[in-house]
Scaffold this motif. Structure first.
Motif, PDB file in Angstrom:
ATOM      1  N   ALA A  24      38.504  35.395  39.277  1.00  0.00           N
ATOM      2  CA  ALA A  24      36.891  36.076  38.753  1.00  0.00           C
ATOM      3  C   ALA A  24      36.969  37.269  38.702  1.00  0.00           C
ATOM      4  CB  ALA A  24      35.699  35.930  40.067  1.00  0.00           C
ATOM      5  N   VAL A  25      36.253  38.153  37.571  1.00  0.00           N
ATOM      6  CA  VAL A  25      36.320  39.526  37.775  1.00  0.00           C
ATOM      7  C   VAL A  25      36.179  40.380  39.154  1.00  0.00           C
ATOM      8  CG1 VAL A  25      34.481  41.474  36.439  1.00  0.00           C
ATOM      9  CG2 VAL A  25      35.166  39.071  34.728  1.00  0.00           C
ATOM     10  N   PRO A  26      36.379  41.647  39.019  1.00  0.00           N
ATOM     11  CA  PRO A  26      35.995  42.024  40.476  1.00  0.00           C
ATOM     12  C   PRO A  26      34.145  42.409  40.817  1.00  0.00           C
ATOM     13  CG  PRO A  26      37.040  43.690  39.249  1.00  0.00           C
ATOM     14  CD  PRO A  26      37.353  41.686  38.542  1.00  0.00           C
ATOM     15  N   VAL A  27      34.099  43.091  41.412  1.00  0.00           N
ATOM     16  CA  VAL A  27      32.549  43.122  41.687  1.00  0.00           C
ATOM     17  C   VAL A  27      32.633  44.234  42.645  1.00  0.00           C
ATOM     18  CG1 VAL A  27      31.320  41.317  41.182  1.00  0.00           C
ATOM     19  CG2 VAL A  27      31.869  40.998  43.670  1.00  0.00           C
ATOM     20  N   THR A  28      31.573  45.217  42.401  1.00  0.00           N
ATOM     21  CA  THR A  28      31.320  45.845  43.941  1.00  0.00           C
ATOM     22  C   THR A  28      29.630  46.505  44.047  1.00  0.00           C
ATOM     23  OG1 THR A  28      31.411  47.439  41.818  1.00  0.00           O
ATOM     24  CG2 THR A  28      33.509  47.102  42.634  1.00  0.00           C
ATOM     25  N   ASP A  29      29.630  47.498  45.346  1.00  0.00           N
ATOM     26  CA  ASP A  29      28.588  46.819  45.659  1.00  0.00           C
ATOM     27  C   ASP A  29      27.733  48.316  44.560  1.00  0.00           C
ATOM     28  OD1 ASP A  29      28.764  46.103  48.493  1.00  0.00           O
ATOM     29  OD2 ASP A  29      28.808  47.745  48.762  1.00  0.00           O
ATOM     30  N   GLY A  30      28.206  49.307  44.061  1.00  0.00           N
ATOM     31  CA  GLY A  30      27.599  50.397  43.281  1.00  0.00           C
ATOM     32  C   GLY A  30      27.500  49.728  41.596  1.00  0.00           C
ATOM     33  N   GLN A  89      26.717  43.726  32.540  1.00  0.00           N
ATOM     34  CA  GLN A  89      25.822  43.091  33.764  1.00  0.00           C
ATOM     35  C   GLN A  89      25.738  42.695  34.605  1.00  0.00           C
ATOM     36  OE1 GLN A  89      23.905  40.684  31.022  1.00  0.00           O
ATOM     37  NE2 GLN A  89      24.736  41.405  29.248  1.00  0.00           N
ATOM     38  N   ASN A  90      26.939  43.213  35.271  1.00  0.00           N
ATOM     39  CA  ASN A  90      27.466  42.844  36.768  1.00  0.00           C
ATOM     40  C   ASN A  90      26.911  41.226  37.603  1.00  0.00           C
ATOM     41  OD1 ASN A  90      28.816  45.419  37.311  1.00  0.00           O
ATOM     42  ND2 ASN A  90      27.096  46.257  37.278  1.00  0.00           N
ATOM     43  N   TYR A  91      27.467  40.482  36.566  1.00  0.00           N
ATOM     44  CA  TYR A  91      27.134  39.053  37.353  1.00  0.00           C
ATOM     45  C   TYR A  91      27.506  39.432  38.658  1.00  0.00           C
ATOM     46  CZ  TYR A  91      26.180  34.333  37.487  1.00  0.00           C
ATOM     47  OH  TYR A  91      25.913  33.168  38.241  1.00  0.00           O
ATOM     48  N   PRO A  92      27.655  38.149  39.255  1.00  0.00           N
ATOM     49  CA  PRO A  92      28.751  38.596  40.791  1.00  0.00           C
ATOM     50  C   PRO A  92      29.335  37.120  40.577  1.00  0.00           C
ATOM     51  CG  PRO A  92      26.062  37.717  41.518  1.00  0.00           C
ATOM     52  CD  PRO A  92      25.833  38.062  39.684  1.00  0.00           C
ATOM     53  N   ASN A  93      29.610  36.217  39.494  1.00  0.00           N
ATOM     54  CA  ASN A  93      30.752  35.286  39.951  1.00  0.00           C
ATOM     55  C   ASN A  93      31.026  34.459  38.326  1.00  0.00           C
ATOM     56  OD1 ASN A  93      32.353  33.247  40.319  1.00  0.00           O
ATOM     57  ND2 ASN A  93      30.489  31.947  41.499  1.00  0.00           N
ATOM     58  N   LEU A  94      31.630  35.645  37.460  1.00  0.00           N
ATOM     59  CA  LEU A  94      31.744  35.563  36.552  1.00  0.00           C
ATOM     60  C   LEU A  94      33.185  35.763  36.084  1.00  0.00           C
ATOM     61  CD1 LEU A  94      30.942  36.134  33.412  1.00  0.00           C
ATOM     62  CD2 LEU A  94      31.503  38.207  34.059  1.00  0.00           C
ATOM     63  N   GLU A  95      33.834  34.595  34.872  1.00  0.00           N
ATOM     64  CA  GLU A  95      34.768  34.687  34.597  1.00  0.00           C
ATOM     65  C   GLU A  95      34.562  35.112  33.227  1.00  0.00           C
ATOM     66  OE1 GLU A  95      37.681  31.275  36.206  1.00  0.00           O
ATOM     67  OE2 GLU A  95      36.640  30.673  34.292  1.00  0.00           O
ATOM     68  N   TYR A  96      35.966  35.866  33.024  1.00  0.00           N
ATOM     69  CA  TYR A  96      35.676  36.274  31.980  1.00  0.00           C
ATOM     70  C   TYR A  96      37.408  36.227  31.268  1.00  0.00           C
ATOM     71  CZ  TYR A  96      35.563  39.479  27.052  1.00  0.00           C
ATOM     72  OH  TYR A  96      35.268  39.698  26.148  1.00  0.00           O
ATOM     73  N   ILE A  97      37.092  35.472  29.452  1.00  0.00           N
ATOM     74  CA  ILE A  97      38.560  35.600  29.329  1.00  0.00           C
ATOM     75  C   ILE A  97      38.700  35.704  27.924  1.00  0.00           C
ATOM     76  CG2 ILE A  97      40.155  33.288  28.314  1.00  0.00           C
ATOM     77  CD1 ILE A  97      38.742  31.402  30.538  1.00  0.00           C
ATOM     78  N   VAL A  98      39.306  36.450  26.943  1.00  0.00           N
ATOM     79  CA  VAL A  98      39.839  36.729  26.055  1.00  0.00           C
ATOM     80  C   VAL A  98      40.633  37.445  25.107  1.00  0.00           C
ATOM     81  CG1 VAL A  98      39.586  39.310  24.422  1.00  0.00           C
ATOM     82  CG2 VAL A  98      38.196  39.213  26.329  1.00  0.00           C
ATOM     83  N   MET A  99      40.953  36.039  24.218  1.00  0.00           N
ATOM     84  CA  MET A  99      41.907  35.358  23.604  1.00  0.00           C
ATOM     85  C   MET A  99      42.357  36.081  22.292  1.00  0.00           C
ATOM     86  SD  MET A  99      42.594  33.117  25.918  1.00  0.00           S
ATOM     87  CE  MET A  99      44.359  32.429  24.652  1.00  0.00           C
ATOM     88  N   ASP A 100      42.816  36.679  22.326  1.00  0.00           N
ATOM     89  CA  ASP A 100      43.444  38.044  20.911  1.00  0.00           C
ATOM     90  C   ASP A 100      44.554  36.978  20.230  1.00  0.00           C
ATOM     91  OD1 ASP A 100      42.999  40.306  19.282  1.00  0.00           O
ATOM     92  OD2 ASP A 100      44.838  40.527  19.212  1.00  0.00           O
ATOM     93  N   GLY A 101      44.110  37.063  18.979  1.00  0.00           N
ATOM     94  CA  GLY A 101      45.257  36.391  17.954  1.00  0.00           C
ATOM     95  C   GLY A 101      46.368  37.631  17.502  1.00  0.00           C
ATOM     96  N   LYS A 113      43.303  48.828  28.813  1.00  0.00           N
ATOM     97  CA  LYS A 113      42.255  49.364  28.850  1.00  0.00           C
ATOM     98  C   LYS A 113      41.505  48.831  30.200  1.00  0.00           C
ATOM     99  CE  LYS A 113      39.676  51.418  26.200  1.00  0.00           C
ATOM    100  NZ  LYS A 113      39.167  53.100  25.717  1.00  0.00           N
ATOM    101  N   TYR A 114      40.845  47.522  30.060  1.00  0.00           N
ATOM    102  CA  TYR A 114      40.185  46.898  30.446  1.00  0.00           C
ATOM    103  C   TYR A 114      40.393  45.698  30.701  1.00  0.00           C
ATOM    104  CZ  TYR A 114      36.148  49.793  28.203  1.00  0.00           C
ATOM    105  OH  TYR A 114      35.640  50.659  27.673  1.00  0.00           O
ATOM    106  N   ALA A 115      41.592  45.221  31.194  1.00  0.00           N
ATOM    107  CA  ALA A 115      42.969  44.423  31.511  1.00  0.00           C
ATOM    108  C   ALA A 115      42.301  44.393  33.418  1.00  0.00           C
ATOM    109  CB  ALA A 115      44.184  44.912  31.349  1.00  0.00           C
ATOM    110  N   PRO A 116      42.031  45.682  34.277  1.00  0.00           N
ATOM    111  CA  PRO A 116      41.811  45.315  35.601  1.00  0.00           C
ATOM    112  C   PRO A 116      40.473  44.337  35.471  1.00  0.00           C
ATOM    113  CG  PRO A 116      42.956  47.343  35.539  1.00  0.00           C
ATOM    114  CD  PRO A 116      42.603  46.403  33.957  1.00  0.00           C
ATOM    115  N   TRP A 117      39.400  43.891  34.930  1.00  0.00           N
ATOM    116  CA  TRP A 117      38.425  43.658  34.540  1.00  0.00           C
ATOM    117  C   TRP A 117      38.316  41.602  33.789  1.00  0.00           C
ATOM    118  CZ3 TRP A 117      39.209  48.930  34.014  1.00  0.00           C
ATOM    119  CH2 TRP A 117      38.940  49.146  35.069  1.00  0.00           C
ATOM    120  N   ILE A 118      39.307  42.022  32.739  1.00  0.00           N
ATOM    121  CA  ILE A 118      39.133  40.792  32.268  1.00  0.00           C
ATOM    122  C   ILE A 118      39.767  39.559  33.361  1.00  0.00           C
ATOM    123  CG2 ILE A 118      39.640  39.419  29.952  1.00  0.00           C
ATOM    124  CD1 ILE A 118      39.770  42.684  29.049  1.00  0.00           C
TER     125      ILE A 118
END
Length: 309
Positions: A24-30, A89-101, A113-118
């Motif tokens: 899942a996308v990592p979440v933090t308190d802030g 959105q900081n949704y607490p239980n999110l799975e985000y998938i990016v499929m580039d061609g 650049k955004y890989a740690p959060w995808i």
């Protein structure tokens, strides 16, 4: 209609040593705003310098998992805005998938650049948008699904709104309005989507970027289609299922020269898609088209008269 096996796609990923389920996308308190890469120069407001307060979700101890898929190809001018509109959105239980061609326009650098959060991302050649979306959803483990194209973006606080609607109403499909933003003219237009019975599903009214559905009703996209893929999916996925309308915009669809909906070079492809959809191998011919269109005109006048849309 030959639909692919999403399980076969998933097994192909697993055979390449992908760990499933994906994280899942990592979440933090802030929240993520001060952790993500800084906004592009000159970019302010949502989704660049604003985020949803994570405390927004304190009303429930556990939120169902939401899976968002973004198909992408050479939309580097828009992709970062799309990604940030999902993550912030900081949704607490999110799975985000990016499929580039396999983009060649700087998209790979944005994804890195955004890989740690995808949750999962790849950039390699595929057979088009429909296959990219299908491969993305083959990795999904969420309770609710949606896809957002890489040149569109979600509006502020809509994940909380949409998932709350699912939980309070018990429906399987939630949809809302959309803002069409003409990039060249710098002009926004609100598109209101009316309620509709099954009989009028044939009339294209749903805004793809403002649609969400439960895992239980998900179906693969028909990969032979190149433009009307969402329209055809709704014919199968929405009919017969309970749905709820949110009477506000949930997303922004950016209108620009390379978008399928506004590119004149795609006119012939749109026509071919609709021929396939209403062919014998698709949904079959509709002999009462004229009646459907006529009754829809009456329905829309009624909805406007009573301020339902």
């Amino acid at each position: 209609m030959d639909l692919p096996s999403l399980n076969l796609y998933k097994q192909t990923f697993i055979a390449k040593e992908l760990k499933y389920p994906i994280p899942a996308v990592p979440v933090t308190d802030g929240g993520l705003l001060n952790i993500l890469p800084p906004p592009l120069p000159g970019k302010t407001a949502w989704p660049w310098t604003e985020q949803i307060d994570p405390e927004r979700y304190n009303s429930r101890p556990n939120w169902p998992k939401l899976t968002i898929v973004s198909p992408s190809y050479n939309q580097g001018d828009f992709l970062e805005e799309t990604i940030r509109s999902v993550l912030l959105q900081n949704y607490p239980n999110l799975e985000y998938i990016v499929m580039d061609g396999g983009s060649t326009d700087g998209t790979k650098e944005i994804l890195e650049k955004y890989a740690p959060w995808i949750s999962y991302q790849q950039s390699r050649r595929d057979n088009g948008q429909s296959q990219a979306i299908n491969m993305g959803f083959s990795l999904a483990s969420g309770d609710y699904y949606a896809w957002i194209n890489s040149d569109d973006y979600y509006l502020k606080d809509i994940f909380h709104l949409v998932v709350s609607k699912f939980l309070s109403s018990g429906v399987d499909f939630v949809y809302g309005y959309v803002v069409d933003f003409n990039v060249a003219q710098n002009k926004s237009t609100l598109i209101k989507v009316p309620p509709f019975p099954d009989y009028f599903i044939k009339i294209p009214t749903l805004a793809q970027s403002s649609c969400f559905w439960s895992k239980s009703i998900h179906q693969p996209l028909w990969e032979e289609l190149h433009c009307a893929l969402d329209y055809e999916l709704w014919l199968r996925l929405v009919k017969g299922n309970k749905r709820a309308r949110i009477k506000q915009p949930l997303s922004v669809a950016q209108v620009h020269g390379e978008a399928k909906t506004s590119d004149p070079k795609m006119k012939a492809q749109w026509h071919q898609d609709h021929l396939k959809i209403w062919s014998a191998e698709g949904h079959g011919p509709v002999p009462e088209w004229s009646r459907v269109v006529f009754l829809n005109k009456i329905r829309m006048k009624f909805l406007r008269l009573f301020n339902i849309i």
